[in-house]
Design a protein around this motif. Sequence first.
Motif, PDB file in Angstrom:
ATOM      1  N   ARG A  38       0.859  -1.186   0.000  1.00 24.63           N
ATOM      2  CA  ARG A  38       0.000   0.000   0.000  1.00 24.63           C
ATOM      3  C   ARG A  38       0.895   1.236   0.000  1.00 24.63           C
ATOM      4  N   GLY A  57      -6.428   5.548   1.825  1.00 26.15           N
ATOM      5  CA  GLY A  57      -7.077   6.387   2.823  1.00 26.15           C
ATOM      6  C   GLY A  57      -6.938   5.928   4.256  1.00 26.15           C
ATOM      7  N   SER A  58      -6.183   4.863   4.510  1.00 22.01           N
ATOM      8  CA  SER A  58      -5.932   4.450   5.892  1.00 22.01           C
ATOM      9  C   SER A  58      -4.738   5.228   6.438  1.00 22.01           C
ATOM     10  N   SER A  88     -10.942   6.098   8.135  1.00 23.40           N
ATOM     11  CA  SER A  88     -10.749   5.736   6.732  1.00 23.40           C
ATOM     12  C   SER A  88     -11.113   6.929   5.866  1.00 23.40           C
ATOM     13  N   GLY A  89     -10.769   6.859   4.597  1.00 16.61           N
ATOM     14  CA  GLY A  89     -11.063   7.955   3.675  1.00 16.61           C
ATOM     15  C   GLY A  89     -10.249   9.199   3.935  1.00 16.61           C
TER      16      GLY A  89
END
Length: 111
Positions: A38, A57-58, A88-89
């Motif tokens: 990631r 988004g983490s 998140s996001g």
Amino acid sequence: MRRFVCIVGLSVGCAGGPAASPVAPAGPAPTRVPDDPRTPAHIASGDYHSCLVRAGGSVECWGRNHEGQLGDGTTEVRTAPVAVAGLSGVVRVALGANSSCALLADRSVQC
């Protein structure tokens, strides 16, 4: 005064802090953040803690945590990245001496 420097490339490495810091070694030798598929999209440093936002988004943070600024539900110092619980996001993070705030994709802010 900021005490960390982080380099983002194919991997992430951070160095700095006072000689007595349990978070990072004094001097130029970086502490490698574990490889992860990631991709880090954003990284920020406070006085004694750092956070990175992954492309998905983490958020993961590490460093001093005396006020719970790492967001992992503890006040334990973390020398390796830990996931921020329930977040998140995230698009960006901003860090203070003992605080962390996240800008979410919907333009709201969580601290």
